[in-house]
Design a protein around this motif. Structure first.
Motif, PDB file in Angstrom:
ATOM      1  N   LYS A  76      -3.494-103.524  -7.670  1.00 56.89           N
ATOM      2  CA  LYS A  76      -4.012-104.017  -6.534  1.00 56.89           C
ATOM      3  C   LYS A  76      -2.950-102.712  -5.622  1.00 56.89           C
ATOM      4  O   LYS A  76      -1.871-102.506  -6.381  1.00 56.89           O
ATOM      5  CB  LYS A  76      -3.033-105.414  -5.998  1.00 56.89           C
ATOM      6  CG  LYS A  76      -3.959-107.038  -7.356  1.00 56.89           C
ATOM      7  CD  LYS A  76      -3.036-107.846  -6.307  1.00 56.89           C
ATOM      8  CE  LYS A  76      -3.919-108.444  -7.841  1.00 56.89           C
ATOM      9  NZ  LYS A  76      -2.650-110.280  -7.125  1.00 56.89           N
ATOM     10  N   THR A 471      -7.724 -97.453   1.672  1.00 56.23           N
ATOM     11  CA  THR A 471      -7.760 -98.223   0.885  1.00 56.23           C
ATOM     12  C   THR A 471      -8.765 -98.432   0.073  1.00 56.23           C
ATOM     13  O   THR A 471      -9.034 -99.680  -1.201  1.00 56.23           O
ATOM     14  CB  THR A 471      -6.512 -99.698   1.660  1.00 56.23           C
ATOM     15  OG1 THR A 471      -5.704 -98.579   2.268  1.00 56.23           O
ATOM     16  CG2 THR A 471      -6.290-100.303   1.252  1.00 56.23           C
ATOM     17  N   GLN A 472      -9.625 -99.312   1.464  1.00 55.75           N
ATOM     18  CA  GLN A 472     -11.594 -99.930   0.974  1.00 55.75           C
ATOM     19  C   GLN A 472     -11.957 -99.238   0.106  1.00 55.75           C
ATOM     20  O   GLN A 472     -12.927 -99.381  -1.236  1.00 55.75           O
ATOM     21  CB  GLN A 472     -11.946 -99.819   3.120  1.00 55.75           C
ATOM     22  CG  GLN A 472     -13.299-100.246   2.591  1.00 55.75           C
ATOM     23  CD  GLN A 472     -14.106-100.595   3.563  1.00 55.75           C
ATOM     24  OE1 GLN A 472     -13.833 -99.986   4.182  1.00 55.75           O
ATOM     25  NE2 GLN A 472     -15.774-101.472   3.298  1.00 55.75           N
ATOM     26  N   ASN A 475     -10.397 -99.958  -3.798  1.00 60.87           N
ATOM     27  CA  ASN A 475     -10.615-101.588  -3.656  1.00 60.87           C
ATOM     28  C   ASN A 475     -12.625-101.482  -4.293  1.00 60.87           C
ATOM     29  O   ASN A 475     -12.287-102.143  -5.250  1.00 60.87           O
ATOM     30  CB  ASN A 475     -10.762-102.883  -2.484  1.00 60.87           C
ATOM     31  CG  ASN A 475      -9.296-102.706  -2.115  1.00 60.87           C
ATOM     32  OD1 ASN A 475      -8.670-102.251  -3.733  1.00 60.87           O
ATOM     33  ND2 ASN A 475      -8.485-102.621  -0.916  1.00 60.87           N
ATOM     34  N   ARG A 478     -12.637-100.249  -7.463  1.00 59.71           N
ATOM     35  CA  ARG A 478     -12.215-100.746  -8.566  1.00 59.71           C
ATOM     36  C   ARG A 478     -13.159-101.888  -9.109  1.00 59.71           C
ATOM     37  O   ARG A 478     -13.254-102.163 -10.032  1.00 59.71           O
ATOM     38  CB  ARG A 478     -10.950-101.594  -8.384  1.00 59.71           C
ATOM     39  CG  ARG A 478     -10.099-100.716  -8.305  1.00 59.71           C
ATOM     40  CD  ARG A 478      -8.434-101.329  -7.561  1.00 59.71           C
ATOM     41  NE  ARG A 478      -7.350-100.572  -7.665  1.00 59.71           N
ATOM     42  CZ  ARG A 478      -6.333-101.149  -6.870  1.00 59.71           C
ATOM     43  NH1 ARG A 478      -6.469-102.191  -5.800  1.00 59.71           N
ATOM     44  NH2 ARG A 478      -5.396 -99.914  -7.032  1.00 59.71           N
ATOM     45  N   ASN A 511     -13.187-104.901 -13.782  1.00 61.55           N
ATOM     46  CA  ASN A 511     -12.576-104.453 -12.694  1.00 61.55           C
ATOM     47  C   ASN A 511     -11.815-103.605 -13.081  1.00 61.55           C
ATOM     48  O   ASN A 511     -10.809-103.424 -13.055  1.00 61.55           O
ATOM     49  CB  ASN A 511     -11.858-106.475 -11.372  1.00 61.55           C
ATOM     50  CG  ASN A 511     -11.956-105.141 -10.074  1.00 61.55           C
ATOM     51  OD1 ASN A 511     -12.498-105.110  -9.421  1.00 61.55           O
ATOM     52  ND2 ASN A 511     -10.781-105.484 -10.441  1.00 61.55           N
TER      53      ASN A 511
END
Length: 605
Positions: A76, A471-472, A475, A478, A511
């Protein structure tokens, strides 16, 4: 029970290993029995540092993007390092893979390496003064496996459990024997304070810098903008031989910028002190300034012998259009490296043709002898060309008109069941177009991708760039939510357990794993396990080359390029040891030179 009655001391070039009838005991551990640790139990410091380097001053760095957490051990957030986390062991920079004690003082292990014991230093302390104990080690392992990033579960997948033997003694028991790397990488486990996390949620991001034990800690920060690490004056390990001559700056400040252009401007303005340049065009053109010409801003290239791994356009083989390896092979012919290197990179790069490039593990030619014997049982599961044809990257004349390569690509796509209709390449069965996105977060990479897209268009393929923020981007990686992405898998001189997380079937749909290509191949899985169980470096090299071939002929990646040097720029106010390192630049052994800093200030004024 450990038997230490019949102890024989074996002395090898200054390194000692105590051996009972079933247990080895030492301050150091090498990967293979034939390799002897360079530094003995009483060594004073590593040869490549200056043990008398002065402490003081600061170094200012530039980061790209942002950060929203100091907790980098969970899947995260976008975390930044605190400089506070330590491990049980540390590696030397002038040996292939030898570990020495950091939090641990000594190690014990059997011949088959089916377990390892770490004897902790009694003087090891957290920054709040509380001793580091076996409870912290056991808790760190269990918590990272249960709540940490998925990579820990693959990296330590062969560990049965962690067992406290005493206040300063911990044992790791393994599910398998013969995994020679496993005791060593257990020592790389981040050791975290159990008492600190007792009333905190480990699974959540945090901007409250966690307690650590290392040479630095967070002094000041502004989320997303800057971080200042300060050297811990009473750091418990500052006089250890493995640390002497390192961690010399009183402060390390990192400012975060929107993009690399902003970082370069900050460097030339004197707002930051150091940059490792990773863009060839910028290296060639952006630093033709007076400060560089006068030697105030140093511009230096340091050759290294590091494996350069694999950087490339990664196919997400989970996507239906990329399930066919023949389609993946065909699209690789649309990337014109020779034109890109001549036009965009000033000729600085070498085409990558191995997942283990710039190392002894890189495959070449066709498999013969022992390597062939490894691959022969899988012949029916592998492309016949793997056994008969050398894997070579497509080449062009560099003119920017790769017509012959595109013709080859067209034939392969036709064989795979694709046809041109209304100037678009479509699936002959269902009429679906061959269309995909290339996910990027760096605008600088657009100039590299656009010519590739232009060549794809000539095949009737519709490819587009999807530019997202950092950041996107993290994510989506992941979650494996992309069609194609540019990614780099780093490698070491001693590949091992991490390969499970890179290419293993179990990691494909997990993930946060690094199996971005979605590889699910039983041959790959078995070759990884064979590699992990190697008993000598020669055996490791042969087995890794076999794995390399299978990965290459799977066409999971369109390989890009690498350079066998570090390109750095820094203001002339630092000193470093004269001895070059095979691993390249290591700023941890640099120090602030007050005389140079004053001279630089005067010259710039």
């Amino acid at each position: 029970m450990r038997k230490l009655l019949l102890t024989i001391i074996l002395i090898f070039a200054g390194s000692s290993i105590a051996q009972s009838d079933d247990t080895l005991f030492s301050h150091a551990m090498t990967m293979y029995d034939s390799e002897i640790a360079k530094y003995g139990p009483d060594f004073a410091h590593f040869d490549y540092v200056n043990p008398n380097a002065p402490k003081g001053g600061s170094i200012r760095l530039g980061g790209i993007g942002t950060f929203d957490s100091f907790h980098g051990y969970i899947p995260k957030g976008n975390a930044v390092s605190t400089g506070s986390v330590e491990t049980l062991i540390t590696s030397s920079a002038d040996e292939p893979f030898t570990v020495y004690g950091l939090i641990a003082e000594t190690f014990e292990w059997p011949d088959d390496r089916s377990w390892v014991i770490f004897n902790l230093r009694e003087e090891a302390r957290w920054h709040d003064g509380i001793p580091i104990t076996a409870d912290d080690v056991v808790w760190s392992f269990n918590t990272l496996i249960e709540k940490g990033s998925p990579g820990y579960r693959y990296y330590y997948g062969a560990v049965e459990n962690a067992e406290k033997l005493g206040r300063h003694q911990v044992r790791f028991n393994f599910k398998e024997a013969g995994n020679r790397e496993l005791p060593m990488i257990m020592g790389q486990l981040p050791i975290l304070p159990k008492h600190y996390w007792a009333d905190r949620d480990f699974s959540e991001t945090t901007l409250d810098p966690p307690l650590g034990s290392g040479p630095y800690r967070i002094k000041e920060f502004e989320a997303g903008r800057y971080v200042i690490q300060e050297r811990v004056e009473d750091y418990w390990g500052q006089n250890l031989a493995v640390n002497r001559g390192q961690n010399n700056f009183d402060e390390i400040r990192t400012d975060f910028f929107l993009d690399a252009t902003s970082v370069r401007l900050a460097l030339k303005a004197g707002d930051i002190d150091f940059r490792a340049e990773n863009q060839s065009k910028a290296w060639a053109e952006d630093y033709n300034v007076d400060d560089v010409k006068q030697g105030l801003l140093k511009k230096e290239m340091f050759p290294h012998q590091n494996p350069t791994g694999m950087q490339g356009f990664v196919f997400n083989s989970r996507r239906e259009i990329f399930k066919d390896p023949q389609v993946r092979e065909a699209l690789g012919y649309a990337f014109d490296f020779e034109w890109s290197n001549r036009t965009l990179f000033n000729g600085q790069y070498t085409r990558t043709s191995s997942f283990f490039s710039n190392s002894d593990q890189a495959s070449s030619g066709i498999p013969i002898d022992k390597e062939l014997a490894i691959l022969e049982p899988y012949r029916k599961q592998l492309p016949e060309k793997l056994f008969t044809t050398e894997f070579l990257m497509p080449t062009t004349d560099g003119s920017g008109r790769p017509r012959s390569n595109l013709r080859v690509a067209g034939r392969l796509l036709e064989q795979a069941g694709w046809r041109i209709r209304d100037l678009k390449l479509v699936n002959a069965t269902n009429g679906e177009p061959l269309k995909f996105e290339i996910l990027l977060y760096s605008p600088a990479f657009e100039r590299i991708v656009l010519p590739f897209i232009s060549n794809l268009e000539q095949l009737g393929v519709e490819a587009n760039i999807r530019l997202v923020d950092q950041t996107q981007y993290i994510n989506r990686l992941r979650a494996k939510d992309f069609d194609m992405v540019v990614y780099t898998w780093g490698q070491s001189d001693t590949p091992g357990n991490e390969q499970r997380g890179y290419w293993g079937t179990d990691a494909a749909d997990q993930n946060g794993s690094r199996n971005l290509a979605g590889i699910k191949d039983t041959v790959v899985d078995e070759l990884i396990e064979l590699l992990v169980m190697s008993n000598s470096r020669e055996e490791l090299n042969i087995r890794t080359r076999a794995l390399d071939r299978v990965l290459l002929w799977g066409f999971y990646v369109i390989p890009q390029w690498h350079i066998r040097a570090d390109r750095i720029l820094y203001w002339d106010k630092f000193s470093r040891p004269d001895e070059a390192l095979r691993t390249g630049v290591m700023t941890g052994r640099w120090w602030y030179n007050e005389y140079k800093a004053k001279a630089l200030e005067g010259a710039r004024q």
